[in-house]
Design a protein around this motif. Structure first.
Motif, PDB file in Angstrom:
ATOM      1  N   GLU A  19       0.788  -1.263  -0.054  1.00 45.82           N
ATOM      2  CA  GLU A  19      -0.094  -0.020   0.076  1.00 45.82           C
ATOM      3  C   GLU A  19       0.915   1.420   0.027  1.00 45.82           C
ATOM      4  OE1 GLU A  19      -3.140  -0.126   2.850  1.00 45.82           O
ATOM      5  OE2 GLU A  19      -2.902  -2.205   2.787  1.00 45.82           O
ATOM      6  N   LEU A  20       0.234   2.286  -0.162  1.00 47.12           N
ATOM      7  CA  LEU A  20       0.925   3.558  -0.181  1.00 47.12           C
ATOM      8  C   LEU A  20       1.679   3.837   0.922  1.00 47.12           C
ATOM      9  CD1 LEU A  20      -1.498   5.918  -2.290  1.00 47.12           C
ATOM     10  CD2 LEU A  20       0.433   4.654  -3.146  1.00 47.12           C
ATOM     11  N   ASN A  21       1.294   3.649   2.055  1.00 43.47           N
ATOM     12  CA  ASN A  21       2.014   3.880   3.299  1.00 43.47           C
ATOM     13  C   ASN A  21       3.155   2.952   3.628  1.00 43.47           C
ATOM     14  OD1 ASN A  21       0.677   1.433   4.067  1.00 43.47           O
ATOM     15  ND2 ASN A  21      -0.256   2.007   5.931  1.00 43.47           N
ATOM     16  N   HIS A  22       3.323   1.955   2.580  1.00 40.92           N
ATOM     17  CA  HIS A  22       4.514   1.353   3.053  1.00 40.92           C
ATOM     18  C   HIS A  22       5.710   1.718   2.276  1.00 40.92           C
ATOM     19  CE1 HIS A  22       2.157  -2.758   3.119  1.00 40.92           C
ATOM     20  NE2 HIS A  22       1.800  -2.031   4.144  1.00 40.92           N
ATOM     21  N   ALA A  23       5.676   3.109   1.457  1.00 43.65           N
ATOM     22  CA  ALA A  23       6.534   3.443   0.552  1.00 43.65           C
ATOM     23  C   ALA A  23       7.938   4.086   1.536  1.00 43.65           C
ATOM     24  CB  ALA A  23       6.084   4.829   0.051  1.00 43.65           C
ATOM     25  N   LYS A  24       7.518   4.534   2.677  1.00 48.72           N
ATOM     26  CA  LYS A  24       8.713   5.085   3.458  1.00 48.72           C
ATOM     27  C   LYS A  24       9.561   3.573   3.922  1.00 48.72           C
ATOM     28  CE  LYS A  24       9.761   7.640   7.659  1.00 48.72           C
ATOM     29  NZ  LYS A  24      10.078   7.135   8.985  1.00 48.72           N
TER      30      LYS A  24
END
Length: 183
Positions: A19-24
């Motif tokens: 998900e997008l919140n995994h990018a970091k």
């Protein structure tokens, strides 16, 4: 980081829908192991900031909607340790390629082989695919071993298949048919 959708491979090891919140977390993992991961993967130099990783995840999510991609985070003990995907999904011909990378701290533990096997199960059972392929640089011993340990069959060597590090590189091709897959 929050993980909403996951499938367990074994205790403390799972695949999570990226998900997008995994990018970091994915960017930090890649950034701390650039030399190792970048040996064989050309996207590493282009991934300079967290936003680059975020854009890649967005592209893959778009690919999910187009039925051309699936992207998963490999999670061990609640930490992302690598990434695995299905790409070039061809629903008409029921085939796709698998790509993956794993932080060097987690290599040589069987993690990637187990992740590949779980992605095969997903591709064959959920997507209805018939054939999966893995392409590995002939010099990438670890990736070649993963393909073999995951019971893929060697197909051929593609000479000077891609340009990386200012030279042409050869690729081994492996494949696995649904009828040969054993859970």
């Amino acid at each position: 980081m929050t993980i909403y959708f996951r499938v367990d491979i074994e205790p403390n090891l799972s695949l999570a829908l990226t998900e997008l919140n995994h990018a970091k977390d994915i960017f930090e993992l890649l950034d701390t192991d650039r030399e190792n991961i970048g040996q064989f993967l050309d996207f590493v130099p282009a991934t300079k900031i967290e936003g680059d990783e975020l854009n890649y995840i967005k592209k893959k999510i778009h690919g999910v909607a187009q039925e051309t991609d699936s992207l998963f985070s490999i999670v061990k003990n609640e930490q992302i340790v690598g990434v695995i995907d299905l790409h070039f999904i061809d629903m008409k011909n029921k085939k796709a390629e698998i790509g993956y990378w794993l932080h060097s701290k987690y290599q040589h533990q069987g993690i990637m082989t187990k992740a590949v096997r779980k992605v095969c199960e997903y591709a064959f059972d959920n997507l209805g695919l018939n054939k999966l392929s893995i392409f590995a640089d002939v010099k990438n011993i670890g990736s070649n071993l993963v393909a073999k340990h995951a019971e893929f069959s060697f197909v051929t060597i593609h000479k000077e298949y891609y340009f990386h590090g200012e030279q042409f590189c050869d690729m081994n091709e492996y494949s696995l048919l649904k009828r040969h897959f054993r859970k």
